[in-house]
Enzyme design. Structure first.
Site, PDB file in Angstrom:
ATOM      1  NE  ARG A   5      14.040   1.070  -4.212  1.00 37.92           N
ATOM      2  CZ  ARG A   5      13.304   1.040  -3.438  1.00 37.92           C
ATOM      3  NH1 ARG A   5      12.599   0.419  -3.010  1.00 37.92           N
ATOM      4  NH2 ARG A   5      12.992   1.616  -2.308  1.00 37.92           N
ATOM      5  CG  HIS A  21       5.583   3.149   6.965  1.00 42.25           C
ATOM      6  ND1 HIS A  21       4.644   2.342   7.325  1.00 42.25           N
ATOM      7  CD2 HIS A  21       5.555   3.519   6.126  1.00 42.25           C
ATOM      8  CE1 HIS A  21       3.262   2.955   7.344  1.00 42.25           C
ATOM      9  NE2 HIS A  21       3.380   3.584   6.281  1.00 42.25           N
ATOM     10  CB  SER A  64      11.558  -1.746   4.053  1.00 45.05           C
ATOM     11  OG  SER A  64      10.249  -1.773   4.686  1.00 45.05           O
ATOM     12  N   GLY A  65      12.987  -1.396   0.725  1.00 44.67           N
ATOM     13  CA  GLY A  65      14.400  -1.087   0.250  1.00 44.67           C
ATOM     14  C   GLY A  65      14.888  -2.322  -1.099  1.00 44.67           C
ATOM     15  NE  ARG A  94      10.464   5.992  -0.694  1.00 48.74           N
ATOM     16  CZ  ARG A  94      10.644   4.729   0.214  1.00 48.74           C
ATOM     17  NH1 ARG A  94      10.723   3.680   0.628  1.00 48.74           N
ATOM     18  NH2 ARG A  94      10.518   5.925   1.221  1.00 48.74           N
ATOM     19  CE  LYS A 151       3.399  -1.915   5.095  1.00 49.94           C
ATOM     20  NZ  LYS A 151       3.462  -0.227   4.733  1.00 49.94           N
ATOM     21  CD  GLN A 197      -2.998   1.294   5.068  1.00 52.18           C
ATOM     22  OE1 GLN A 197      -3.078   1.622   4.711  1.00 52.18           O
ATOM     23  NE2 GLN A 197      -3.142   1.327   6.307  1.00 52.18           N
ATOM     24  CE1 TYR A 208      -1.327   3.303   8.992  1.00 47.66           C
ATOM     25  CE2 TYR A 208      -2.262   4.517   6.900  1.00 47.66           C
ATOM     26  CZ  TYR A 208      -1.150   4.399   7.392  1.00 47.66           C
ATOM     27  OH  TYR A 208       0.220   4.247   6.846  1.00 47.66           O
ATOM     28  N   PRO A 243       0.703  -0.849   0.016  1.00 47.20           N
ATOM     29  CG  PRO A 243       0.544  -0.864   2.655  1.00 47.20           C
ATOM     30  CD  PRO A 243       0.665  -2.036   1.625  1.00 47.20           C
TER      31      PRO A 243
HETATM   32  C1  LIG Z   1       5.100   7.748  -1.123  1.00 44.34           C
HETATM   33  C2  LIG Z   1       4.163   6.939   0.110  1.00 44.34           C
HETATM   34  C3  LIG Z   1       3.547   6.178   0.791  1.00 44.34           C
HETATM   35  C4  LIG Z   1       3.030   5.094   1.882  1.00 44.34           C
HETATM   36  N1  LIG Z   1       1.176   5.006   2.203  1.00 44.34           N
HETATM   37  C5  LIG Z   1       1.847   3.803   2.615  1.00 44.34           C
HETATM   38  C6  LIG Z   1      -0.042   3.720   3.874  1.00 44.34           C
HETATM   39  O1  LIG Z   1      -0.561   3.916   3.668  1.00 44.34           O
HETATM   40  N2  LIG Z   1      -0.318   1.920   4.192  1.00 44.34           N
HETATM   41  C7  LIG Z   1       0.704   1.701   4.813  1.00 44.34           C
HETATM   42  O2  LIG Z   1       0.983   1.001   5.620  1.00 44.34           O
HETATM   43  N3  LIG Z   1       2.229   1.656   4.262  1.00 44.34           N
HETATM   44  C8  LIG Z   1       2.486   2.990   3.067  1.00 44.34           C
HETATM   45  N4  LIG Z   1       3.385   2.621   2.714  1.00 44.34           N
HETATM   46  C9  LIG Z   1       4.370   2.365   3.076  1.00 44.34           C
HETATM   47  C10 LIG Z   1       4.643   0.711   2.149  1.00 44.34           C
HETATM   48  O3  LIG Z   1       3.796   0.198   2.125  1.00 44.34           O
HETATM   49  C11 LIG Z   1       6.190   0.053   2.224  1.00 44.34           C
HETATM   50  O4  LIG Z   1       5.935  -0.638   3.507  1.00 44.34           O
HETATM   51  C12 LIG Z   1       7.201   0.483   1.954  1.00 44.34           C
HETATM   52  O5  LIG Z   1       7.163   0.975   0.457  1.00 44.34           O
HETATM   53  C13 LIG Z   1       8.339  -0.492   1.110  1.00 44.34           C
HETATM   54  O6  LIG Z   1       9.236  -0.083   0.962  1.00 44.34           O
HETATM   55  P1  LIG Z   1       9.507   0.254  -0.604  1.00 44.34           P
HETATM   56  O7  LIG Z   1       8.985   1.560  -1.138  1.00 44.34           O
HETATM   57  O8  LIG Z   1      11.484   0.903  -0.147  1.00 44.34           O
HETATM   58  O9  LIG Z   1       9.066  -0.851  -1.164  1.00 44.34           O
HETATM   59  C14 LIG Z   1       4.005   3.665   2.168  1.00 44.34           C
HETATM   60  C15 LIG Z   1       5.390   4.400   1.525  1.00 44.34           C
HETATM   61  C16 LIG Z   1       5.748   4.835   0.600  1.00 44.34           C
HETATM   62  C17 LIG Z   1       7.127   5.298  -0.025  1.00 44.34           C
END
Ligand SMILES: Cc1cc2nc3c(=O)[nH]c(=O)nc-3n(C[C@H](O)[C@H](O)[C@H](O)COP(=O)(O)O)c2cc1C
Length: 390
Positions: free
Chosen positions: A319, A284, A316-317, A339, A260, A133, A135, A82
């Site tokens: 790529r 996150h 998380s991370g 991302r 999560k 997802q 909250y 998400p």
């Molecule tokens: C711009 C952005 C918005 C996000 N919004 C949410 C969200 O609304 N709810 C949530 O559980 N995680 C959110 N996340 C966390 C992502 O679900 C995820 O845990 C994280 O992006 C994983 O890392 P990565 O971006 O390096 O792949 C967000 C992440 C980003 C970068």
């Protein structure tokens, strides 16, 4: 033959395309971590420290990265995680990303904080596996109503995010002055005017159709508290949540439930005890605690603690395909992607998101061949050298 690479050969290329297209305030919102971006960098460093140990002279002519997730086969071991900002990087970005995921046969997770209504995403999102997802708000009854709305809409899984009691300290968002709905300050107006493709392709299209993007899934009373908050300071404060809240959601949600945002194996055990069907190890994407450990560094102990009871996911991370292979070898069931597909969506909508997925799929396939492992199901700890404990 048309070239559908978009000139992007890896996720970094898509990130660069997103950077050029988006106003700086929005790009930093999706790209950066929090405070000094230490967790963001450490997520990468932790993955980079792990090395693969290839085997040779193995017949790898037939390769598979298929996995079975909650009883269903899927062609590759990723889930779209998400990201609440998808609708700000592309007009109806959630639908574009959901369609790309559906076409690739992988689950798509819609964020609570998205700007397209959840029913519309189900209707127009391409008919794939849809997860939602959640909250949990301090007003529990409002969260329970949302769970019911999500159930009625037909989502297959609920991903409850449990790592965000308060909003993170993302100072750059305050500095850049981006808010939802958008408020045009001199700084953000200049930023927007310097990015006409986003101005005309995203914001103007909203203005001509539904008006300024809003958090369409928030119930009325909460939406009114959320408007015009600087992006990143806009999460509802839910600092009174406990494991009882996860148990309460379990009681009212009859389908797959995933927790999560876990970084300690003991919390994964607690989540399983509350009835979760899966957990996501996550910091996150480096957005919350700048000194947080990288999820990959607690993967093995978490798999040892709960892996026999429920699947352990991670994010998380990630790529590169090789990052995903490392996580699978250390026991993760699949990797959530944040991302990479968000950059792809920002760069070129559905086509860009599809490109991100294809890049990861091709990289996984190539690395499987090169390490002498024809099937992701056969990956195990013998293929990796985890860093020595320090
Ligand atoms: C711009 C952005 C918005 C996000 N919004 C949410 C969200 O609304 N709810 C949530 O559980 N995680 C959110 N996340 C966390 C992502 O679900 C995820 O845990 C994280 O992006 C994983 O890392 P990565 O971006 O390096 O792949 C967000 C992440 C980003 C970068």
């Amino acid at each position: 033959m048309s070239d559908n690479t978009l000139g992007a050969y890896n996720i970094a290329d898509l990130r660069e395309m997103a950077r050029r297209r988006l106003p700086k305030g929005i790009f930093e919102f999706i790209d950066r971590g929090n405070e000094d971006d230490i967790a963001l960098r450490n997520n990468r460093a932790a993955l980079d420290r792990i090395k693969l140990k290839p085997r040779t002279l193995v017949d790898v002519s037939k390769r598979s990265q298929e996995i079975t997730l909650f009883g269903k086969r899927q062609p590759m071991p990723i889930v779209i995680g998400p990201t609440g900002t998808t609708g700000q990087v592309w007009y109806r970005g959630e639908i574009a990303l959901a369609r790309a995921a559906a076409a690739a046969g992988i689950p798509f997770t819609l964020a609570t904080g998205s700007t397209t209504a959840l029913e519309q995403v189900i209707e127009q999102g391409g008919g794939g596996r849809m997860w939602f997802q959640l909250y949990i708000w301090p007003e529990r009854s409002v969260a329970y109503e949302m769970v019911e709305r999500v159930r009625k809409a037909g989502f297959e899984a609920l991903v409850v995010t449990i790592d965000s009691p308060v909003s993170p300290n993302r100072e750059f968002n305050l500095r850049n002055g981006f808010t939802l709905p958008f408020k045009f300050t001199p700084r953000s107006t200049t930023d927007v005017l310097m990015h006409p493709r986003w101005l005309f392709g995203v914001i103007a299209r909203y203005l001509l159709t539904t008006g300024m993007p809003r958090y369409e899934n928030y119930p009325g009373e909460i939406k009114s508290n959320m408007t015009a908050q600087p992006m990143g300071r806009s999460m509802p404060k839910n600092d009174s949540l406990t494991w009882d809240d996860l148990r309460a959601v379990r009681k009212i949600w009859p389908r797959t439930l995933i927790a999560k945002g876990i970084l300690d194996a003991r919390d994964a055990v607690l989540a399983a005890d509350c009835g979760a069907d899966g957990v996501v190890l996550s910091n996150h994407g480096g957005i919350l605690v700048d000194s947080a450990i990288a999820p990959i560094d607690v993967l093995e102990e978490t798999v040892d603690a709960v892996g026999k009871r429920i699947p352990v996911f991670i994010d998380s991370g990630y790529r590169r395909g090789s990052d995903i292979i490392k996580a699978l070898a250390l026991g993760a069931k699949a990797v959530f992607i944040g991302r990479p597909t968000l950059y792809g969506t920002a760069a070129a909508g559905q086509v860009g998101a599809a490109r991100a997925i294809t890049i990861l799929r091709d990289e996984i396939d190539r690395v499987l061949a090169l390490i002498g492992c024809p099937d992701v199901a056969a990956l195990n700890r013998e293929y990796v050298v985890p860093p020595r404990p320090h």
